[in-house]
Design a protein around this motif. Structure first.
Motif, PDB file in Angstrom:
ATOM      1  N   PRO A 183       8.947   4.385  -3.509  1.00  0.00           N
ATOM      2  CA  PRO A 183       8.144   3.755  -4.570  1.00  0.00           C
ATOM      3  C   PRO A 183       6.902   3.011  -4.081  1.00  0.00           C
ATOM      4  N   MET A 184       6.936   2.455  -2.873  1.00  0.00           N
ATOM      5  CA  MET A 184       5.797   1.721  -2.312  1.00  0.00           C
ATOM      6  C   MET A 184       5.246   0.658  -3.266  1.00  0.00           C
ATOM      7  N   ASP A 185       6.075  -0.269  -3.688  1.00  0.00           N
ATOM      8  CA  ASP A 185       5.611  -1.334  -4.569  1.00  0.00           C
ATOM      9  C   ASP A 185       4.913  -2.423  -3.770  1.00  0.00           C
ATOM     10  N   GLY A 199       1.778  -2.370   1.521  1.00  0.00           N
ATOM     11  CA  GLY A 199       1.793  -1.913   0.143  1.00  0.00           C
ATOM     12  C   GLY A 199       0.531  -1.170  -0.272  1.00  0.00           C
ATOM     13  N   SER A 200      -0.478  -1.167   0.585  1.00  0.00           N
ATOM     14  CA  SER A 200      -1.722  -0.487   0.235  1.00  0.00           C
ATOM     15  C   SER A 200      -1.669   1.017   0.466  1.00  0.00           C
ATOM     16  N   ILE A 201      -0.524   1.518   0.858  1.00  0.00           N
ATOM     17  CA  ILE A 201      -0.364   2.959   0.989  1.00  0.00           C
ATOM     18  C   ILE A 201       0.195   3.474  -0.338  1.00  0.00           C
ATOM     19  N   SER A 202      -0.254   4.633  -0.736  1.00  0.00           N
ATOM     20  CA  SER A 202       0.115   5.130  -2.059  1.00  0.00           C
ATOM     21  C   SER A 202       1.604   5.425  -2.172  1.00  0.00           C
ATOM     22  N   LYS A 203       2.039   5.542  -3.401  1.00  0.00           N
ATOM     23  CA  LYS A 203       3.421   5.918  -3.711  1.00  0.00           C
ATOM     24  C   LYS A 203       3.693   7.317  -3.148  1.00  0.00           C
ATOM     25  N   ASN A 204       4.911   7.571  -2.755  1.00  0.00           N
ATOM     26  CA  ASN A 204       5.289   8.832  -2.116  1.00  0.00           C
ATOM     27  C   ASN A 204       4.284   9.228  -1.030  1.00  0.00           C
ATOM     28  N   PRO A 205       4.200   8.434   0.005  1.00  0.00           N
ATOM     29  CA  PRO A 205       3.123   8.591   0.979  1.00  0.00           C
ATOM     30  C   PRO A 205       3.142   9.931   1.711  1.00  0.00           C
ATOM     31  N   PHE A 206       1.953  10.323   2.075  1.00  0.00           N
ATOM     32  CA  PHE A 206       1.732  11.549   2.834  1.00  0.00           C
ATOM     33  C   PHE A 206       1.097  11.154   4.155  1.00  0.00           C
TER      34      PHE A 206
END
Lengths: 154, 106
Positions: free
Chosen positions: B26-28, B64-71
């Protein structure tokens, strides 16, 4: 006015004190990551640069940031950072207008090419700054990305 | 077995191995609020490690500055048959890892 600022500073002191004791009591991983913790606390770009000791970073065109000029959705901004500087050990990505500018740090192993690609979140139009550490010196490059819809909070 | 949170692809070309990975997370940031107006606690991957044959290739410290579902995608000099392992840890103590052999389907 004086009294107010005194209360404020007292509060700050007690808050940091609590944070420190909390860190001491919890597991060792927290202690090991304390440096990272500090950087995530930096609320502005200049503060983050100061914490890294990279205020004197030289701008370099050997660092290539590939990113869209306009990002429609700030929640997913693909950015790739590559460094042609020899001996690059660390790549740090900062997004200057985010609530927490420090976004990511990549530590490169001996075999790795100094290039990474990730997707970042951006609150609003901002500079993406790549700070590269090579041979104990800092280099930087930046690229402005316009964001039409923010990706933090909201 | 629960499905892995990691999707890992490796490809070798001209002495360089390309590693691409997608992680379900989720990367909240800790700044977002739910419908009731309560803050959603920060929950993000803080550490990603990529190893090849047991040797560290790259370590990433994320926030947290990395997007949700990181690539993530990177290249290193290696060859077919290398065992590439990717593992992550988040700020809530969860973790996962996946290992793949370069040049093999499974």
């Amino acid at each position: 006015m004086k009294r107010r600022s005194f209360i404020k500073s007292a509060l700050v002191v007690s808050a940091t004190g609590a944070a420190v004791t909390g860190g001491l009591l919890s597991s060792q991983t927290v202690l090991a990551a304390s440096h990272e913790m500090d950087l995530t606390k930096a609320k502005s770009f200049d503060e983050a640069m100061k914490m890294m000791g990279a205020t004197d970073a030289a701008e370099s065109d050997m660092i290539i940031i590939k990113a869209p000029e306009i990002a429609e959705n700030g929640a997913v901004v693909p950015v790739s950072i590559a460094s042609d500087i020899e001996g690059t050990t660390e790549i740090i990505a900062l997004i200057s207008n985010n609530p927490v500018p420090y976004a990511a740090k990549y530590t490169m192993g001996a075999k790795a090419k100094a290039a990474v690609k990730s997707r970042f979140k951006m609150a609003k139009t901002s500079d993406v700054v790549a700070v590269v550490k090579a041979n104990d010196k800092f280099y930087m490059a930046k690229s402005n990305i316009k964001v039409t819809k923010g990706g933090c909070g909201g | 077995m629960a499905k892995s949170t990691i999707k890992l692809r490796t490809k070798e070309k001209g002495g360089l191995v390309q590693v691409k990975a997608l992680i379900t997370h989720p990367m909240d940031t800790g700044l977002r609020r739910n419908k009731k107006g309560d803050k959603i606690p920060a929950h993000f991957i803080s550490e990603v490690m990529v190893e090849a044959n047991g040797e560290s290739v790259m370590m990433a410290n994320w926030t947290g500055s990395i997007s949700k579902n990181p690539f993530i995608s990177l290249n290193y000099s290696g060859e077919k048959g290398d065992k590439v392992k990717l593992s992550w840890k988040d700020n809530m103590g969860k973790s996962d890892s996946l290992e793949k052999t370069v040049g093999k389907k499974k």
